[in-house]
Write an enzyme that holds these catalytic residues in place. Sequence first.
Site, short mmCIF file in Angstrom:
data_model
loop_
_atom_site.label_atom_id
_atom_site.label_comp_id
_atom_site.label_asym_id
_atom_site.label_seq_id
_atom_site.Cartn_x
_atom_site.Cartn_y
_atom_site.Cartn_z
N HIS A 85 -26.51 1.28 -14.09
CA HIS A 85 -25.52 1.39 -13.00
C HIS A 85 -25.46 0.07 -12.22
O HIS A 85 -26.49 -0.54 -11.94
CB HIS A 85 -25.87 2.55 -12.07
CG HIS A 85 -24.69 2.94 -11.22
ND1 HIS A 85 -24.28 2.18 -10.15
CD2 HIS A 85 -23.81 3.96 -11.32
CE1 HIS A 85 -23.21 2.73 -9.61
NE2 HIS A 85 -22.89 3.81 -10.31
N GLU A 159 -17.18 0.89 -15.60
CA GLU A 159 -17.06 0.92 -14.13
C GLU A 159 -16.87 -0.50 -13.61
O GLU A 159 -17.87 -1.19 -13.36
CB GLU A 159 -18.33 1.49 -13.50
CG GLU A 159 -18.62 2.92 -13.85
CD GLU A 159 -19.50 3.59 -12.79
OE1 GLU A 159 -19.07 4.63 -12.29
OE2 GLU A 159 -20.58 3.09 -12.46
P1 PGA Z 1 -17.11 6.14 -7.05
O1 PGA Z 1 -18.51 5.82 -7.77
O2 PGA Z 1 -16.48 7.28 -7.77
O3 PGA Z 1 -17.50 6.48 -5.65
O4 PGA Z 1 -16.29 4.90 -7.16
C1 PGA Z 1 -18.63 5.80 -9.15
C2 PGA Z 1 -20.03 5.36 -9.49
O5 PGA Z 1 -20.49 4.35 -8.93
O6 PGA Z 1 -20.71 5.98 -10.31
#
Ligand code: PGA
Length: 240
Positions: A85, A159
């Site tokens: 992450h 992401e």
């Molecule tokens: P968010 O976070 O949906 O608040 O953008 C996603 C994540 O960091 O897993």
Amino acid sequence: MKLIAANWKSNPDTAKTAERLALAEDYEGVIIIPPFQYLERVRSVLKHASLGAQNVFWENGGPFTGEVSPSQLKNLSVSFVIAGHSERRAYLGETDDMINKKIKAALSEGLQVILCVGEPIQIRKDGIRSAKDFITNQIRYDLRGVKRSDAKKVIITYEPIWAISTSQNAEPDIPEEAAEICAYIKNLVNVRGVIYGGSVNAKNAKEFLGRDDIDGALVGGESLKPKEFQKIVSAATPLV
Ligand code: PGA
């Protein structure tokens, strides 16, 4: 069926609230990912959703203060673990080498992995090609030495760091470009699926989840709001 993962991050403050949240988000195709201390309590109430953990260490037992091992998670009926992450990469200095060790240890214990990758804003400013190159390097490094058969137990989450709701000056992503990058990742590696995470909410869920190249979503902030989260789930599969 699309996969919707609820990454609660370091929330909520009490086990009671965690239990309430889990009950409200207990749908088929959902992976609930609470903080470690609520895993057992959440597991005890889930009937449909799967259970995930936000982190894992690469050794089973030993002098590693504060770490949680793959076998401990397995014994708690955890099915998925997050690795890579961006919050851990950025604020805790987690390196690709550490992430690679975690992934291999988790897979060898039979856990499935949700590997997060994504570029910072400075890279994206150079264009989508630079973002793809950046992500390619992350994936190559993070999955180094992972057998083809084990890669089928990995879900990659794209992401982009700049689109995560808690990033400084977070900006909304363009669903078409998110889908283009997810498709690119699918061509690069043969994993179980490629999902998207970056401020997915009830309003934009259909635009991301309606695309064939996006197999689901990793939801952070909105997974703490049961009503909004239910709308995201129903954008993927109509709720009965
Ligand atoms: P968010 O976070 O949906 O608040 O953008 C996603 C994540 O960091 O897993």
